[in-house]
Each structure stands twice: as structure tokens, then as C-alpha cells.
Design a protein around this motif. Structure first.
Motif: not given
Length: 142
Positions: A24-29, A31-32, A46-50, A62-75
Motif C-alpha cells: 500500500x503506497x499510501x501507508x507510511x509503514x 512505504x518505510x 523483490x519487485x515492488x508494485x503498488x 485473479x486477485x482480490x485487489x481491495x484485500x491487497x490494500x489491507x494485507x501485504x501480499x507477495x506473489x
């Protein structure tokens, strides 16, 4: 290339080409954490994608993209998906100096403590948010 040059720690990193980290690029934690992870030596790139971005939606339809804003997700490059504490541990596992720690924290004995630590970090989120954070956050990021 020798096995040593593709897997310097000898722990199987050569089996995974890379991890895509949806953060979540809007979350300070987040981003840090992104900047910290990016600055470390990596056994698995590691490749980072907002999370929730057009790029994330295109690459992972196929991902629930709303959920990826709540929980860090790694593929993984093979399509395995790690969420929340599993995603945080996967990120640590990818780092040269933190693989052993990730393996210890993922053990049955320490995993409950790791989960509590990750939950505590998420609880701090409210106090670290910038005033212009936006309306997309529901404060359930873990």
C-alpha cells in the motif's frame, strides 16, 4: 554459473526467480518497509508494485485487489500467493541477512509471537498516517 553464485546462502533461493510485493503506497509503514527491504541485499529479488494499481490489476487479474490494500501480499514467480504474516516472512526470507530469522520466526514455536508483532505494527498505523492519506484506507492493514 555455479550453484554458489545463484544461491550464495545455499538455501534454495535459486528455485524462486523473484517475489512481487504488492504494498500500500499510501501507508507510511508500508512505504518505510518498502524502502528498507529494497535497500537490503536480496537472495530472491523483490519487485515492488503498488497494491490496487493498474499495473497490479493487469498482472494479477485473479486477485482480490481491495484485500491487497489491507494485507501485504507477495506473489512468487511461480504464482504462489502469501498474505499478511506469511508475506512479511517471505520478504524477510528473501533477504541475505534475514533468511535465518524468517525461518525461525516461521517455526511453530515462534510464529504466534511473529503474528503478534506484525499485528502490533499494524496497530501503530493510525498514529503514523499523514493527514493527506486519502479515503482508500480502511485501517485494517496487517
Amino acid at each position: 554459473m555455479t550453484a554458489e553464485s545463484t544461491d550464495p546462502a545455499g538455501h534454495g533461493a535459486g528455485r524462486i526467480g523473484f517475489f512481487t510485493v504488492l504494498y500500500d503506497e499510501g501507508c507510511p509503514i508500508c512505504r518505510t518497509a518498502h524502502h528498507w527491504l529494497e535497500s537490503r541485499d536480496q537472495l530472491v529479488p523483490l519487485e515492488f508494485v503498488p497494491a490496487g494499481s493498474a499495473d497490479a490489476r493487469r498482472r494479477f487479474p485473479g486477485l482480490d485487489h481491495a484485500a491487497t490494500l489491507r494485507d501485504l501480499t507477495v506473489i512468487t514467480d511461480g504464482g504462489l500467493v502469501y498474505v499478511s504474516d506469511g508475506a512479511w516472512l517471505a520478504c524477510l526470507w528473501a533477504l541475505t541477512d534475514y533468511r535465518g530469522m524468517a525461518e525461525r520466526l516461521g517455526s511453530p514455536r515462534l510464529l504466534p509471537a511473529a503474528r503478534r508483532f506484525i499485528a502490533a505494527a499494524a496497530a501503530v498505523r493510525q498514529s503514523t498516517r499523514a493527514g493527506d492519506y486519502g479515503d482508500v484506507c480502511d485501517d485494517r492493514c496487517r
